[in-house]
Scaffold this motif. Structure first.
Motif, PDB file in Angstrom:
ATOM      1  N   ALA A 304       0.840  -1.200   0.000  1.00 33.46           N
ATOM      2  CA  ALA A 304       0.000   0.000   0.000  1.00 33.46           C
ATOM      3  C   ALA A 304       0.877   1.251   0.000  1.00 33.46           C
ATOM      4  O   ALA A 304       0.558   2.250  -0.637  1.00 33.46           O
ATOM      5  CB  ALA A 304      -0.923  -0.003   1.209  1.00 33.46           C
ATOM      6  N   SER A 305       2.008   1.194   0.715  1.00 35.40           N
ATOM      7  CA  SER A 305       2.947   2.322   0.701  1.00 35.40           C
ATOM      8  C   SER A 305       3.560   2.469  -0.682  1.00 35.40           C
ATOM      9  O   SER A 305       3.766   3.586  -1.171  1.00 35.40           O
ATOM     10  CB  SER A 305       4.068   2.107   1.714  1.00 35.40           C
ATOM     11  N   GLY A 306       3.854   1.321  -1.301  1.00 33.34           N
ATOM     12  CA  GLY A 306       4.452   1.360  -2.634  1.00 33.34           C
ATOM     13  C   GLY A 306       3.495   1.945  -3.656  1.00 33.34           C
ATOM     14  O   GLY A 306       3.897   2.670  -4.563  1.00 33.34           O
ATOM     15  N   GLU A 307       2.215   1.664  -3.461  1.00 32.88           N
ATOM     16  CA  GLU A 307       1.218   2.132  -4.422  1.00 32.88           C
ATOM     17  C   GLU A 307       1.194   3.656  -4.528  1.00 32.88           C
ATOM     18  O   GLU A 307       1.141   4.207  -5.620  1.00 32.88           O
ATOM     19  CB  GLU A 307      -0.165   1.618  -3.996  1.00 32.88           C
ATOM     20  N   VAL A 308       1.290   4.310  -3.386  1.00 32.63           N
ATOM     21  CA  VAL A 308       1.220   5.780  -3.422  1.00 32.63           C
ATOM     22  C   VAL A 308       2.487   6.353  -4.057  1.00 32.63           C
ATOM     23  O   VAL A 308       2.453   7.384  -4.733  1.00 32.63           O
ATOM     24  CB  VAL A 308       0.947   6.374  -2.017  1.00 32.63           C
ATOM     25  N   VAL A 309       3.620   5.656  -3.888  1.00 34.87           N
ATOM     26  CA  VAL A 309       4.853   6.086  -4.553  1.00 34.87           C
ATOM     27  C   VAL A 309       4.657   6.011  -6.064  1.00 34.87           C
ATOM     28  O   VAL A 309       4.973   6.948  -6.804  1.00 34.87           O
ATOM     29  CB  VAL A 309       6.049   5.189  -4.136  1.00 34.87           C
ATOM     30  N   ILE A 310       4.091   4.877  -6.513  1.00 34.32           N
ATOM     31  CA  ILE A 310       3.888   4.680  -7.953  1.00 34.32           C
ATOM     32  C   ILE A 310       2.902   5.700  -8.509  1.00 34.32           C
ATOM     33  O   ILE A 310       3.127   6.293  -9.559  1.00 34.32           O
ATOM     34  CB  ILE A 310       3.413   3.236  -8.224  1.00 34.32           C
ATOM     35  N   MET A 311       1.818   5.958  -7.764  1.00 31.85           N
ATOM     36  CA  MET A 311       0.843   6.961  -8.198  1.00 31.85           C
ATOM     37  C   MET A 311       1.527   8.299  -8.432  1.00 31.85           C
ATOM     38  O   MET A 311       1.323   8.957  -9.454  1.00 31.85           O
ATOM     39  CB  MET A 311      -0.212   7.175  -7.113  1.00 31.85           C
ATOM     40  N   THR A 312       2.340   8.715  -7.453  1.00 32.14           N
ATOM     41  CA  THR A 312       2.956  10.036  -7.521  1.00 32.14           C
ATOM     42  C   THR A 312       3.940  10.122  -8.683  1.00 32.14           C
ATOM     43  O   THR A 312       3.951  11.099  -9.427  1.00 32.14           O
ATOM     44  CB  THR A 312       3.659  10.353  -6.193  1.00 32.14           C
ATOM     45  N   ILE A 313       4.761   9.080  -8.853  1.00 30.61           N
ATOM     46  CA  ILE A 313       5.757   9.115  -9.921  1.00 30.61           C
ATOM     47  C   ILE A 313       5.076   9.011 -11.289  1.00 30.61           C
ATOM     48  O   ILE A 313       5.437   9.719 -12.228  1.00 30.61           O
ATOM     49  CB  ILE A 313       6.797   7.998  -9.726  1.00 30.61           C
ATOM     50  N   LEU A 314       4.074   8.151 -11.381  1.00 32.69           N
ATOM     51  CA  LEU A 314       3.349   7.975 -12.646  1.00 32.69           C
ATOM     52  C   LEU A 314       2.714   9.296 -13.081  1.00 32.69           C
ATOM     53  O   LEU A 314       2.804   9.700 -14.234  1.00 32.69           O
ATOM     54  CB  LEU A 314       2.270   6.904 -12.481  1.00 32.69           C
ATOM     55  N   GLY A 315       2.098   9.984 -12.136  1.00 35.36           N
ATOM     56  CA  GLY A 315       1.428  11.244 -12.474  1.00 35.36           C
ATOM     57  C   GLY A 315       2.414  12.371 -12.702  1.00 35.36           C
ATOM     58  O   GLY A 315       2.221  13.211 -13.564  1.00 35.36           O
ATOM     59  N   GLY A 316       3.486  12.372 -11.924  1.00 39.27           N
ATOM     60  CA  GLY A 316       4.481  13.453 -12.026  1.00 39.27           C
ATOM     61  C   GLY A 316       4.802  14.010 -10.657  1.00 39.27           C
ATOM     62  O   GLY A 316       4.080  14.859 -10.159  1.00 39.27           O
ATOM     63  N   ALA A 317       5.900  13.525 -10.065  1.00 38.03           N
ATOM     64  CA  ALA A 317       6.278  13.999  -8.730  1.00 38.03           C
ATOM     65  C   ALA A 317       6.673  15.465  -8.796  1.00 38.03           C
ATOM     66  O   ALA A 317       7.295  15.900  -9.760  1.00 38.03           O
ATOM     67  CB  ALA A 317       7.433  13.166  -8.182  1.00 38.03           C
ATOM     68  N   GLY A 318       6.287  16.209  -7.792  1.00 38.61           N
ATOM     69  CA  GLY A 318       6.658  17.621  -7.730  1.00 38.61           C
ATOM     70  C   GLY A 318       5.741  18.522  -8.525  1.00 38.61           C
ATOM     71  O   GLY A 318       5.934  19.722  -8.553  1.00 38.61           O
ATOM     72  N   THR A 319       4.730  17.951  -9.196  1.00 37.82           N
ATOM     73  CA  THR A 319       3.747  18.790  -9.884  1.00 37.82           C
ATOM     74  C   THR A 319       2.456  18.771  -9.071  1.00 37.82           C
ATOM     75  O   THR A 319       2.249  17.880  -8.257  1.00 37.82           O
ATOM     76  CB  THR A 319       3.444  18.267 -11.292  1.00 37.82           C
ATOM     77  N   LEU A 320       1.602  19.751  -9.314  1.00 38.56           N
ATOM     78  CA  LEU A 320       0.373  19.824  -8.529  1.00 38.56           C
ATOM     79  C   LEU A 320      -0.641  18.783  -8.981  1.00 38.56           C
ATOM     80  O   LEU A 320      -1.273  18.105  -8.181  1.00 38.56           O
ATOM     81  CB  LEU A 320      -0.225  21.227  -8.646  1.00 38.56           C
ATOM     82  N   MET A 321      -0.776  18.648 -10.298  1.00 35.84           N
ATOM     83  CA  MET A 321      -1.801  17.754 -10.848  1.00 35.84           C
ATOM     84  C   MET A 321      -1.365  16.300 -10.839  1.00 35.84           C
ATOM     85  O   MET A 321      -2.204  15.393 -10.778  1.00 35.84           O
ATOM     86  CB  MET A 321      -2.114  18.165 -12.295  1.00 35.84           C
ATOM     87  N   GLY A 322      -0.066  16.072 -10.924  1.00 36.13           N
ATOM     88  CA  GLY A 322       0.476  14.724 -11.087  1.00 36.13           C
ATOM     89  C   GLY A 322      -0.124  13.680 -10.163  1.00 36.13           C
ATOM     90  O   GLY A 322      -0.672  12.676 -10.634  1.00 36.13           O
ATOM     91  N   PRO A 323      -0.041  13.899  -8.839  1.00 34.75           N
ATOM     92  CA  PRO A 323      -0.543  12.872  -7.931  1.00 34.75           C
ATOM     93  C   PRO A 323      -2.014  12.549  -8.152  1.00 34.75           C
ATOM     94  O   PRO A 323      -2.412  11.382  -8.064  1.00 34.75           O
ATOM     95  CB  PRO A 323      -0.351  13.491  -6.553  1.00 34.75           C
ATOM     96  N   VAL A 324      -2.810  13.568  -8.479  1.00 35.88           N
ATOM     97  CA  VAL A 324      -4.239  13.337  -8.703  1.00 35.88           C
ATOM     98  C   VAL A 324      -4.430  12.450  -9.929  1.00 35.88           C
ATOM     99  O   VAL A 324      -5.180  11.473  -9.906  1.00 35.88           O
ATOM    100  CB  VAL A 324      -4.964  14.685  -8.900  1.00 35.88           C
ATOM    101  N   LEU A 325      -3.709  12.792 -11.008  1.00 31.00           N
ATOM    102  CA  LEU A 325      -3.796  11.997 -12.231  1.00 31.00           C
ATOM    103  C   LEU A 325      -3.340  10.570 -11.982  1.00 31.00           C
ATOM    104  O   LEU A 325      -3.991   9.612 -12.398  1.00 31.00           O
ATOM    105  CB  LEU A 325      -2.894  12.610 -13.309  1.00 31.00           C
ATOM    106  N   GLY A 326      -2.203  10.430 -11.302  1.00 32.50           N
ATOM    107  CA  GLY A 326      -1.641   9.104 -11.047  1.00 32.50           C
ATOM    108  C   GLY A 326      -2.594   8.246 -10.245  1.00 32.50           C
ATOM    109  O   GLY A 326      -2.824   7.070 -10.573  1.00 32.50           O
ATOM    110  N   ALA A 327      -3.178   8.840  -9.200  1.00 30.33           N
ATOM    111  CA  ALA A 327      -4.110   8.085  -8.359  1.00 30.33           C
ATOM    112  C   ALA A 327      -5.312   7.650  -9.182  1.00 30.33           C
ATOM    113  O   ALA A 327      -5.739   6.498  -9.123  1.00 30.33           O
ATOM    114  CB  ALA A 327      -4.556   8.943  -7.174  1.00 30.33           C
TER     115      ALA A 327
END
Lengths: 412, 252
Positions: A304-327
């Motif tokens: 579950a911890s790994g999943e949120v890492v993947i979401m953030t990187i997939l969407g774009g770490a350090g961007t505002l929209m990235g984590p939302v898109l990734g999730a």
């Protein structure tokens, strides 16, 4: 990261005109971003249900309350994680622990105090914040891979403890549910009645169904409460990104030595980023309980911890929209693509001659149904290799192509 | 009056006596150079001054307060800024953001939770940062990514970041090391301008004799961890002991 969204737009009277058209203390660009999220959240029941009921494409509809709630909750989780990882670069591998702790706090608030979800969510945020302070204080004695390992160790420890010695608090393997023996302090339950989570008397499960032609749209109270929470979370994230504190967090990622010799304490800034992201995780955990009143320790498992890492990187770490898109992306794959089975594939390719139909089904099948992990893995690899800035960077490149074409058209 | 006073400082690394009974006074409003051959203990001394190393014995007093046992960020807050051999800047941030960080550090101390305020509302700080950038002729680079600049510009930026804090003492660790001739000349000019316009106290560690003799008002020569002699540049040039220990190999 050279991405525009990470850089603080500093407008000064001398050089640039102050940004106009913004509200709530945001620049016009950031206001637009917030409005986009607002629109998506409000109209999600429509946007996610584009196909009429009973049609062949109906299994791609994601506009049912359970899934919409998950989109939003994991969006909050990833937004918070991004404040730590995206800005300071500290990769926590144990954020699910804060989500789990928040969930336990919320359910106890419901069991003992009140079935209203608001106090439960507030409790979740406070407890998760306090726990993340302790974990952060210890883990931040190291950086890099050692920091990640320490956070992972804490999370796995929490998971194992929740399973075993902490059973009186966590319910062990069976977890915690609201039972007919629970009698919260504030509330008027008949003896033997199982309490339901509510928002000042309105039950979370309340839904309004809107039928237009063959389409059915569901408006669920629980979803909209989670949506408001996400809107607030997203707004706070913009504010943090644009604040002096946000600059300090990016300075931590860039050069801690220079920070030290500039009279600043990078560790203290990082700790507070850690706590803030822990509180976001707690909020997500609290909302999970508000939507579905049960908790189990598997919520804190390292995957579950790994999943949120993947979401953030997939969407774009350090961007505002990235984590939302990734999730959104990952939850969609997990819940929709995973449901496609052989029969559905045969339906899709029914227009092909028999031999080709079977061939296509055989080719596509490994990527859907239980094979959705394969699709996600390939997608993740492609993004990391070709789009280090995540889906957000992909979107920008596509947008860039169009604007270049437009200007080229104008020139010619 | 000496703003920085080093008394009887000793530092050993195993069997090596890196600093042996170092006494040094940096007078207010001067540029004091510390020179010496490789391994003379210059960098060790600098690291003691900024709190990175703690000496085995002796005292270091800055402006009436001991710096020993304090952390680098606390020493900076006392008014000592440091310029590194290779420019240490925030490469992932823009030039203006690089400048704002020391401004905030000076105003808010070593930590402040200003997470909701917007940077755009920090008009005073932005104005201060920009006027400093103007002083080092970098106003046209405000929105550039710091890492994308030339070495010379990075050095200017680092200098500006130190100066905007209005330090009482500026420590420079071989500020022209590895620089092209033109960049070295520019840096010397920049430092001279800062000296005259701001009257800032400087302590400089340097290999390049050209730099030392065009900037320093006092020079201390270190050899094998001990100050050999301290004097004005003119006297140092002709000093027989110095020639023997150090300058014998260099053309002056």
């Amino acid at each position: 990261m050279t991405d525009q969204t990470t850089q603080t737009p500093v407008s000064t009277p001398a050089r640039a005109k102050p940004a106009k058209g913004g509200f709530l203390g945001l620049t016009s660009n950031d206001s637009t971003l917030l409005m986009i999220i607002f629109g998506l959240l409000i109209f999600a029941p429509f946007i996610l249900n584009p196909f009429p009921e009973g049609s062949a494409m109906a299994q791609f509809n994601a506009g049912y309350p359970d899934l919409m709630q998950r989109f939003v909750i994991f969006g909050i989780f990833a937004i918070g994680f991004n404040i730590l990882f995206g800005l300071t670069g500290y990769l926590s591998f144990g954020h699910a622990a804060f989500l789990g702790v928040g969930s336990y706090a919320a359910i106890w608030s419901m069991k003992l105090v009140t079935l209203n979800v608001i106090p439960a969510i507030i409790m979740a945020i406070i407890v998760a914040g306090a726990f993340s302070w302790v974990v952060g204080k210890i883990s931040l004695r190291r950086s890099g891979i050692y920091f990640s390992i320490l956070t992972l160790a804490f999370a796995q420890m929490s998971y194992a403890l929740a399973y075993s010695v902490l059973t009186p608090i966590t319910g062990g393997e069976t977890g915690l549910q609201i039972k007919n023996t629970d009698n919260p302090l504030f509330g008027s339950l008949n003896p033997g009645e199982i309490g339901r989570a509510n928002f000042f008397g309105l039950e979370m499960g309340n839904s309004y169904m809107l039928e237009i032609g063959n389409w059915v749209f569901t408006f669920n109270l629980g979803y909209y409460i989670a949506a408001v929470a996400m809107l607030v979370a997203f707004y706070l994230s913009i504010r943090i990104f644009r604040s002096p504190f946000g600059i300090m967090l990016r300075a931590v990622k860039s050069n801690q030595q220079r920070m030290n010799y500039t009279g600043l304490e990078p560790k203290r800034y990082t700790l507070w980023a850690f706590v803030i992201s822990g509180m976001f995780a707690g909020l997500a955990g609290g909302l999970m309980v508000a939507m579905d009143t049960q908790v189990g320790p598997e919520r804190m498992f390292w995957t579950a911890s790994g999943e949120v890492v993947i979401m953030t990187i997939l969407g774009g770490a350090g961007t505002l929209m990235g984590p939302v898109l990734g999730a959104g992306f990952i939850k969609y794959l997990e819940n929709i693509v995973s449901k496609i089975n052989k029969d559905i594939l045969h339906q899709w390719f029914a227009f092909l001659p028999d031999g080709f139909e079977d061939l296509m089904v055989t080719l596509v099948y490994p990527f859907v149904g239980k094979g959705w992990h394969l699709t996600m893995g390939i997608l993740f690899m492609l993004v990391v290799i070709f789009l280090p800035g995540g889906l957000v960077e992909g979107g920008k490149r596509i947008a860039g192509l169009f604007t270049r074409k437009k200007t080229a058209d104008k020139e010619s | 009056m000496a703003i920085l006073s080093v008394k009887g400082v000793n530092k050993r690394f195993g069997g090596l006596q890196a600093l042996g009974d170092v006494n040094l006074d940096v007078e207010e409003n001067t540029c004091h150079a510390i020179i010496g051959p490789n391994g003379a203990g210059k960098s060790t001394l600098l690291n003691v001054l900024v709190g990175k190393l703690i000496p085995d014995s002796g005292s270091v007093v800055f402006d009436g307060q001991s710096v020993l046992g304090r952390k680098p960020h606390q020493i900076n807050q006392m008014g000592i800024s440091r310029v590194f051999q290779t420019p240490e800047i925030f490469g992932d941030l823009t030039v203006i953001e690089n400048m704002l960080i020391p401004c905030f550090a000076k105003r808010d101390g070593s930590f402040r939770m200003h997470a909701i305020e917007s940077v755009r509302d920090e008009g005073d700080m932005i104005a201060k940062a920009e006027s400093m950038l103007d002083e080092v002729n970098m106003l046209d680079k405000t929105d550039m990514l710091a890492s994308s600049m030339s070495r010379g510009d990075k050095r200017r930026l680092e200098m500006a970041m130190c100066l905007v804090q209005e330090p009482r003492l500026l420590l420079l660790d071989e500020p022209t090391a590895g620089m092209a001739r033109a960049d070295t000349e520019n840096t010397i000019q920049l430092l001279k301008d800062i000296r005259t316009s701001r009257g800032i106290t400087m302590a400089i560690i340097e290999h390049d004799m050209n730099v030392v003799f065009s900037l320093a008002e006092r020079i201390t020569v270190l050899a094998q961890g001990t100050p050999l002699v301290e004097d004005t540049p003119d006297n140092i040039k002709g000093h027989p002991k110095v020639r023997e220990a150090y300058l014998g190999e260099a053309q002056v």
